[in-house]
Design an enzyme around this catalytic site. Structure first.
Site, short mmCIF file in Angstrom:
data_model
loop_
_atom_site.label_atom_id
_atom_site.label_comp_id
_atom_site.label_asym_id
_atom_site.label_seq_id
_atom_site.Cartn_x
_atom_site.Cartn_y
_atom_site.Cartn_z
CG PHE A 65 -2.05 -0.98 1.10
CD1 PHE A 65 -1.80 -2.34 1.25
CD2 PHE A 65 -3.35 -0.56 0.81
CE1 PHE A 65 -2.82 -3.28 1.12
CE2 PHE A 65 -4.38 -1.50 0.68
CZ PHE A 65 -4.12 -2.85 0.82
CB ALA A 66 2.22 3.45 -2.15
CB ILE A 67 -2.41 5.55 1.20
CG1 ILE A 67 -2.89 4.10 1.05
CG2 ILE A 67 -3.57 6.53 1.20
CD1 ILE A 67 -3.75 3.80 -0.14
CG ASP A 155 4.59 -2.02 6.95
OD1 ASP A 155 3.45 -2.49 6.89
OD2 ASP A 155 5.04 -1.41 7.94
CB VAL A 156 5.11 0.72 0.97
CG1 VAL A 156 4.82 2.04 1.70
CG2 VAL A 156 5.66 0.97 -0.42
CB THR A 189 2.98 -4.75 22.54
OG1 THR A 189 3.42 -5.07 21.21
CG2 THR A 189 4.15 -4.26 23.35
CD GLU A 247 2.61 -5.24 14.93
OE1 GLU A 247 3.42 -5.17 13.98
OE2 GLU A 247 2.81 -4.70 16.05
CG ASP A 270 14.14 -0.38 12.35
OD1 ASP A 270 15.25 0.19 12.20
OD2 ASP A 270 13.07 0.22 12.50
C1 2GW Z 1 1.21 5.64 8.45
C2 2GW Z 1 1.45 6.26 9.68
C3 2GW Z 1 1.36 7.64 9.81
C4 2GW Z 1 1.04 8.37 8.69
C5 2GW Z 1 0.80 7.75 7.48
C6 2GW Z 1 0.88 6.37 7.36
C7 2GW Z 1 0.67 5.73 6.07
C8 2GW Z 1 0.80 4.35 5.96
C9 2GW Z 1 0.39 6.48 4.88
O1 2GW Z 1 0.24 7.72 4.86
N1 2GW Z 1 0.26 5.82 3.69
C10 2GW Z 1 0.40 4.48 3.61
O2 2GW Z 1 0.32 3.91 2.52
N2 2GW Z 1 0.62 3.73 4.76
C11 2GW Z 1 0.70 2.26 4.64
O3 2GW Z 1 0.53 1.65 5.90
C12 2GW Z 1 2.07 1.84 4.12
O4 2GW Z 1 1.95 0.68 3.34
C13 2GW Z 1 2.82 1.57 5.40
O5 2GW Z 1 3.96 0.74 5.22
C14 2GW Z 1 1.72 0.93 6.24
C15 2GW Z 1 1.95 0.97 7.77
O6 2GW Z 1 2.34 2.25 8.17
P1 2GW Z 1 3.85 2.54 8.64
O7 2GW Z 1 4.75 1.69 7.80
O8 2GW Z 1 4.12 3.98 8.64
O9 2GW Z 1 3.82 2.07 10.12
P2 2GW Z 1 4.95 1.23 10.92
O10 2GW Z 1 6.21 1.12 10.11
O11 2GW Z 1 5.05 1.77 12.29
O12 2GW Z 1 4.21 -0.18 10.90
C16 2GW Z 1 3.88 -1.09 11.91
O13 2GW Z 1 2.71 -0.75 12.63
C17 2GW Z 1 1.53 -0.56 11.84
C18 2GW Z 1 0.33 -0.37 12.74
O14 2GW Z 1 0.48 0.66 13.63
C19 2GW Z 1 1.25 -1.75 10.95
O15 2GW Z 1 0.84 -2.87 11.71
C20 2GW Z 1 2.48 -2.13 10.16
O16 2GW Z 1 2.24 -3.31 9.41
C21 2GW Z 1 3.64 -2.35 11.10
O17 2GW Z 1 4.81 -2.67 10.33
MN MN Z 2 6.34 0.32 8.17
#
Ligand code: 2GW
Ligand code: MN
Length: 297
Positions: A65-67, A155-156, A189, A247, A270
């Site tokens: 996902f790339a939003i 994740d992207v 968690t 998650e 990471d």
């Molecule tokens: C996410 C957080 C804050 C602001 C925007 C976004 C966002 C996420 C966005 O604007 N556009 C978007 O496409 N995303 C998608 O959601 C994207 O694919 C991204 O990799 C995914 C998860 O957000 P991310 O990667 O910023 O959060 P992380 O790296 O802290 O991910 C962990 O926690 C998440 C739940 O809080 C999910 O479970 C994720 O799978 C975890 O790796």
């Molecule tokens: Mn991520």
């Protein structure tokens, strides 16, 4: 008499030491108590596995996902996936985005395609993250089931840094979260509030899985994502949101539907965590992000 036998005497049918005996590790858990392999470097033979999956002419779908601003991660993500993800196999990249025109054109090898799926965006980031479950389940039964054998959902904000191949594939698989692979159950968690559908009781749960890398056959991923989405909607109706969004729901699902394979944190690392000895490869790495700039909350 028996003491003279090598400890691996039961494996003597293997033609060489190279063939069988080198594929084991003593420093990490290689199998769960329900007999699911845990995939670490040094525990498998990719030559044998590649042959098996090539014979079946398997196609793998990689959903990402790339939003909004997260389209900036696509270039590196796709470029590195071409170098390391399922090399030699058929791959469909399913890019879910609200900005199709901003999806970069990346040179693809034979048998590999990018499929752009236009989806709506949500204003809250938590919603963006959670709605992935709904969209994956919807497209699984509508489209993916006709196009691929397995789905891998990631994740992207990541880049591939080493091989991620067919060794990950199984009916249902999850990945050990890099922050908790060495932790005890008490410190996982999980969602603990009983009002949430994602609640896991203190005396249950095997591992803490990462939301950013799971998969399986299309059928199993459909069941998982549908169930998680329904749980998220039940929570929402009650005005509750799980501590780590989808998650938390994924972790709940895996307590009662045990994965048939588990990926080590090599598959979702990471560098902020460091580089422990047991980590022989860092296959899929978090890309550092400027939270303020990239996340328009
Ligand atoms: C996410 C957080 C804050 C602001 C925007 C976004 C966002 C996420 C966005 O604007 N556009 C978007 O496409 N995303 C998608 O959601 C994207 O694919 C991204 O990799 C995914 C998860 O957000 P991310 O990667 O910023 O959060 P992380 O790296 O802290 O991910 C962990 O926690 C998440 C739940 O809080 C999910 O479970 C994720 O799978 C975890 O790796
Ligand atoms: Mn991520």
């Amino acid at each position: 008499l028996h003491l003279q036998l090598p400890p691996y005497f039961l494996l003597l049918h293997c033609d060489s030491k190279e063939h069988c005996l080198s594929h084991r590790r003593t420093d990490v858990l290689m199998m769960t108590p329900w007999f699911a392999p845990i995939v670490w470097e040094g525990t498998y033979n990719s030559e044998i596995l590649n042959e098996e999956f090539r014979q079946r002419n398997v196609t793998v779908g990689l959903t990402v996902f790339a939003i909004k601003k997260y389209v900036v991660f696509l270039q590196k993500f796709l470029e590195t996936a071409e170098m390391y993800f399922m090399v030699g196999h058929r791959v469909n990249y399913y890019v879910f985005t609200d900005r199709p025109e901003e999806v970069p054109k990346v040179a693809l090898k034979d048998g590999r395609n990018v499929v752009v799926l236009k989806v709506q965006n949500y204003s809250r980031w938590q919603e963006i993250s959670m709605r992935r479950m709904e969209m994956i389940s919807y497209f699984s039964q509508k489209q993916f089931i006709n196009e691929v054998n397995y789905l891998v959902s990631v994740d992207v904000d990541m880049r591939f840094n080493d091989e991620v191949g067919v060794e990950i594939l199984s009916n249902l698989f999850g990945t050990l979260h890099p922050g908790f692979y060495a932790s005890r159950r008490q410190s996982f968690t999980y969602e603990r509030r009983s009002a949430s559908q994602a609640c896991v009781p203190r005396d249950e749960g095997d591992f803490y899985y990462a939301g950013g890398f799971f998969g399986g056959t299309v059928k199993e991923v459909y069941k998982l994502t549908k169930k998680c989405h329904e749980a998220i909607m039940l929570d929402k109706a009650k005005g509750i949101e799980a501590i780590w969004q989808e998650e938390s729901h994924l972790n709940k699902y895996f307590v009662y539907h045990k994965p048939t394979k588990i990926l080590s944190p090599e598959y979702l690392w990471d560098d902020n965590i460091g580089r422990p000895q047991i980590l022989k490869k860092r296959r899929f790495l978090a890309v550092p992000k400027n939270h303020a700039a990239i996340r328009n909350k």
